[in-house]
Design an enzyme around this catalytic site. Structure first.
Site, mmCIF file in Angstrom:
data_model
loop_
_atom_site.group_PDB
_atom_site.id
_atom_site.type_symbol
_atom_site.label_atom_id
_atom_site.label_comp_id
_atom_site.label_asym_id
_atom_site.label_seq_id
_atom_site.Cartn_x
_atom_site.Cartn_y
_atom_site.Cartn_z
ATOM 1 N N LYS A 11 0.814 -1.221 0.000
ATOM 2 C CA LYS A 11 0.000 0.000 0.000
ATOM 3 C C LYS A 11 0.851 1.276 0.000
ATOM 4 O O LYS A 11 2.057 1.235 0.270
ATOM 5 C CB LYS A 11 -0.940 -0.038 1.213
ATOM 6 N N TYR A 51 -12.468 -1.770 -3.791
ATOM 7 C CA TYR A 51 -12.972 -1.824 -2.417
ATOM 8 C C TYR A 51 -14.503 -1.669 -2.350
ATOM 9 O O TYR A 51 -15.035 -1.284 -1.311
ATOM 10 C CB TYR A 51 -12.292 -0.765 -1.554
ATOM 11 N N ASN A 114 -1.949 0.373 6.819
ATOM 12 C CA ASN A 114 -1.448 -0.882 7.373
ATOM 13 C C ASN A 114 -0.586 -1.670 6.387
ATOM 14 O O ASN A 114 -0.417 -2.875 6.509
ATOM 15 C CB ASN A 114 -2.600 -1.718 7.934
ATOM 16 N N HIS A 117 -2.240 -5.430 1.590
ATOM 17 C CA HIS A 117 -3.544 -6.070 1.405
ATOM 18 C C HIS A 117 -3.322 -7.499 0.950
ATOM 19 O O HIS A 117 -2.401 -7.762 0.175
ATOM 20 C CB HIS A 117 -4.364 -5.348 0.319
ATOM 21 N N GLU A 128 -9.911 -10.491 -7.483
ATOM 22 C CA GLU A 128 -8.926 -9.420 -7.305
ATOM 23 C C GLU A 128 -7.749 -9.588 -8.268
ATOM 24 O O GLU A 128 -7.268 -8.596 -8.827
ATOM 25 C CB GLU A 128 -8.456 -9.391 -5.849
#
Ligand code: ATP
Ligand code: MG
Length: 140
Positions: A11, A51, A114, A117, A128
Site C-alpha cells: 500500500k 474496495y 497498514n 492487502h 482481485e
C-alpha cells in the site's frame, strides 16, 4: 493442501517509506512465489471498484483517498495454502493487534495505513487477481 493464488497490494504508506524490498523479502521467504507484479498509481475509479465491498463502511471515502494517494505494488502470489498463509504473514488489520514479526506489526502505521492487502478467500482472490492482471501476464 492445494496450490493457490492470492492477490497482494503493497500500500501507499509502505511504498512511500521505501519498504517494497523488505515486504517482498518477507513474502518470498514465506514460500510465496511472485507470478506477476506491477507498480501502479490507482485511479479513484479503480480504488472504488476494488474496495466496493466496503462502500457502506464509514471509512470508505478515506480509504479510497489513501489508496490513491501514491503508487502501490500489486502482485499475484502463488503457493501452498497461499491465501491463508499470506493473511497470517500480514497480521491483523490493526497493526497494534498484529502478531510480532508480521508485515503489519513491523511496518503498519495505523488501522488504515497498514502497509499491505491480501485476499481473504478463494473467490475474492480470483476476482482481485483478474481486476489487475490478464492471465498472460502471470508468467512467474
Ligand atoms: P485488506 O482487505 O486491505 O487486506 P483486511 O481484510 O485486514 O485488509 P478490511 O476489513 O477488508 O481489512 O478493510 C480493508 C482496509 O480498509 C484495511 O486494510 C484498512 O486499510 C482499511 N480499514 C479497515 N478498517 C478501518 C477503520 N476502522 N478505519 C479506517 N480504515 C480502515
Ligand atoms: Mg479485506
Amino acid at each position: 493442501m492445494a496450490i493457490e493464488r492470492t492477490f497482494s497490494i503493497i500500500k501507499p504508506d509502505a511504498v512511500e517509506r521505501n519498504l517494497i524490498g523488505d515486504i517482498l523479502k518477507m513474502i518470498t521467504e514465506a514460500g510465496l512465489k511472485i507470478k506477476g507484479m506491477r507498480m501502479i498509481h490507482m485511479s479513484k475509479e479503480q480504488a472504488e471498484g476494488f474496495y466496493a465491498v466496503h462502500k457502506e463502511r464509514p471509512f470508505f471515502g478515506e480509504l479510497v483517498e489513501y489508496m490513491t494517494s501514491g503508487p502501490v505494488v500489486v502482485s499475484c502470489l502463488e503457493g501452498e495454502n497461499a491465501i491463508e498463509n499470506y493473511r497470517k504473514l500480514m497480521g491483523a488489520t490493526n497493526p497494534e493487534q498484529a502478531e510480532e514479526g508480521t508485515i503489519r506489526a513491523r511496518f503498519g502505521q495505523n488501522i488504515q495505513n497498514n502497509s499491505c492487502h491480501g485476499s481473504d478467500a478463494p473467490d475474492t482472490a480470483r476476482n482481485e487477481v483478474a481486476f489487475f492482471f490478464n492471465e498472460d501476464e502471470l508468467v512467474g
